[in-house]
Motif scaffolding. Structure first.
Motif, PDB file in Angstrom:
ATOM      1  N   MET A   1      20.581  30.073  24.722  1.00 50.20           N
ATOM      2  CA  MET A   1      20.128  30.362  25.706  1.00 50.20           C
ATOM      3  C   MET A   1      18.698  30.854  25.638  1.00 50.20           C
ATOM      4  O   MET A   1      17.582  30.748  26.238  1.00 50.20           O
ATOM      5  CB  MET A   1      20.758  31.442  26.528  1.00 50.20           C
TER       6      MET A   1
ATOM      7  N   PRO B   1      25.331  27.384  30.358  1.00 44.75           N
ATOM      8  CA  PRO B   1      24.290  28.547  30.122  1.00 44.75           C
ATOM      9  C   PRO B   1      22.864  27.870  30.609  1.00 44.75           C
ATOM     10  O   PRO B   1      22.205  28.287  31.250  1.00 44.75           O
ATOM     11  CB  PRO B   1      24.267  28.946  28.680  1.00 44.75           C
TER      12      PRO B   1
ATOM     13  N   ILE C   1      21.909  40.821  21.322  1.00 45.55           N
ATOM     14  CA  ILE C   1      23.145  40.027  21.119  1.00 45.55           C
ATOM     15  C   ILE C   1      24.314  40.687  20.601  1.00 45.55           C
ATOM     16  O   ILE C   1      25.469  40.522  20.806  1.00 45.55           O
ATOM     17  CB  ILE C   1      22.817  38.687  20.169  1.00 45.55           C
TER      18      ILE C   1
ATOM     19  N   SER D   1      24.513  32.314  23.125  1.00 43.27           N
ATOM     20  CA  SER D   1      23.107  33.178  23.097  1.00 43.27           C
ATOM     21  C   SER D   1      22.047  32.481  22.548  1.00 43.27           C
ATOM     22  O   SER D   1      21.066  32.644  23.129  1.00 43.27           O
ATOM     23  CB  SER D   1      23.649  34.623  22.412  1.00 43.27           C
TER      24      SER D   1
ATOM     25  N   LEU E   1      22.054  35.545  30.421  1.00 45.43           N
ATOM     26  CA  LEU E   1      22.839  35.506  28.968  1.00 45.43           C
ATOM     27  C   LEU E   1      24.171  36.205  29.089  1.00 45.43           C
ATOM     28  O   LEU E   1      25.142  35.782  28.407  1.00 45.43           O
ATOM     29  CB  LEU E   1      21.886  36.084  27.931  1.00 45.43           C
TER      30      LEU E   1
END
Length: 282
Positions: A151, A64, A173, A148, A95
């Motif tokens: 990122m 990522p 998220i 997540s 994401l």
């Protein structure tokens, strides 16, 4: 003396099979484990595999970050005038793309366990049948959460600011995790259907790459040809990216949220039963 000897003899005499059976029946059996407890147990097994093989986190850390840096600084100036402006648009999209792409490793893990014969043992246990599959998906949800967070931390360093605040980020998220959980049922099906892990990865990439790149992850679909817009605007990844982008920006994209939840329900309803049928017949 004879009385003591006879008493010891009776105490040391072997117990008959009927007596043992009666003793076992007389005792209360432990309760059957619930579907939730068995699913959480298999989820914990997936987490322990990450603990013992930490290299599995490479795809949710380096991959990522590499995507975010590459697309922000390579295309930011051309598409938005500057990388700082572009990251406000592209970070939620990357994401989504990164998490959706790593969902395919669920199918790879399932295929590896089948080849090792572990699933033969799972099927012999008196537990809720889907718990092994659900456990895989729950364990992978931790990996998606890690990706997540990484990122977002990197995005903050590069200048990304979520106008939706903490709650907007959490909502985005959470929606991404719901979609990823449902989307992973496709790869569990491939993990059971295909014979090797390389085949699972090849087929998964053939599906994921067009689905993620033909979306609004990187650019606004209005800049695309009309025939391509018809596909992009109805893609599940486009609805997901728009919903996550809107929630993090402090908006409430109700239509995209509902579309994402609808796609998630469809994936579970369609591919969940197919996966379990393949699992029971494997």
């Amino acid at each position: 003396m004879s009385t003591a000897t006879s008493t010891e003899t009776r105490e040391l005499a072997p117990v008959s099979t009927e007596s043992l059976a009666a003793l076992l029946i007389a005792k209360e059996r432990p309760p059957r484990p619930s579907s939730l407890s068995t699913s959480l147990t298999f989820g914990w097994r997936a987490v322990l595999k990450i603990k013992h093989v930490p290299e599995q986190l490479f795809d949710v850390t380096a991959f990522p970050i590499m995507n975010l840096l590459m697309f922000t600084y390579l295309f930011g100036g051309a598409l938005a005038g500057s990388p700082t402006d572009y990251i406000q648009f592209v970070l939620p999209g990357i994401l989504v793309m990164s998490v959706v792409m790593i969902t395919m490793y669920t199918g790879v893990s399932v295929n590896i366990d089948i080849e090792k014969g572990v699933f033969d043992r799972f099927r012999s246990l008196p537990i809720w049948r889907p718990s092994a599959m659900v456990g895989y998906l729950l364990g992978d949800a931790l990996r998606y959460t890690i990706a997540s967070v990484i990122m977002l931390c990197m995005g903050l360093l590069l200048g990304y600011r979520a106008d939706g605040g903490f709650m907007g980020v959490v909502a985005g998220i959470a929606l991404l995790l719901v979609f990823s959980f449902a989307f992973s049922w496709i790869w569990t099906m491939f993990g059971l259907l295909l014979r090797t892990e390389k085949s699972v990865m090849s087929v998964s990439m053939m599906v994921i790459f067009p689905l993620t790149f033909l979306s609004n992850v990187f650019v606004d679909p209005r800049t695309m040809p009309g025939w391509l817009q018809a596909f992009v605007n109805n893609s599940p990844v486009t609805h997901l990216a728009s919903a996550v982008r809107g929630l993090m920006a402090g908006e409430w994209p109700a239509a995209d949220v509902m579309w994402t939840l609808g796609w998630s329900a469809l994936f579970v309803v369609v591919f969940g039963p197919v996966t379990m049928r393949l699992y029971n017949r494997k």
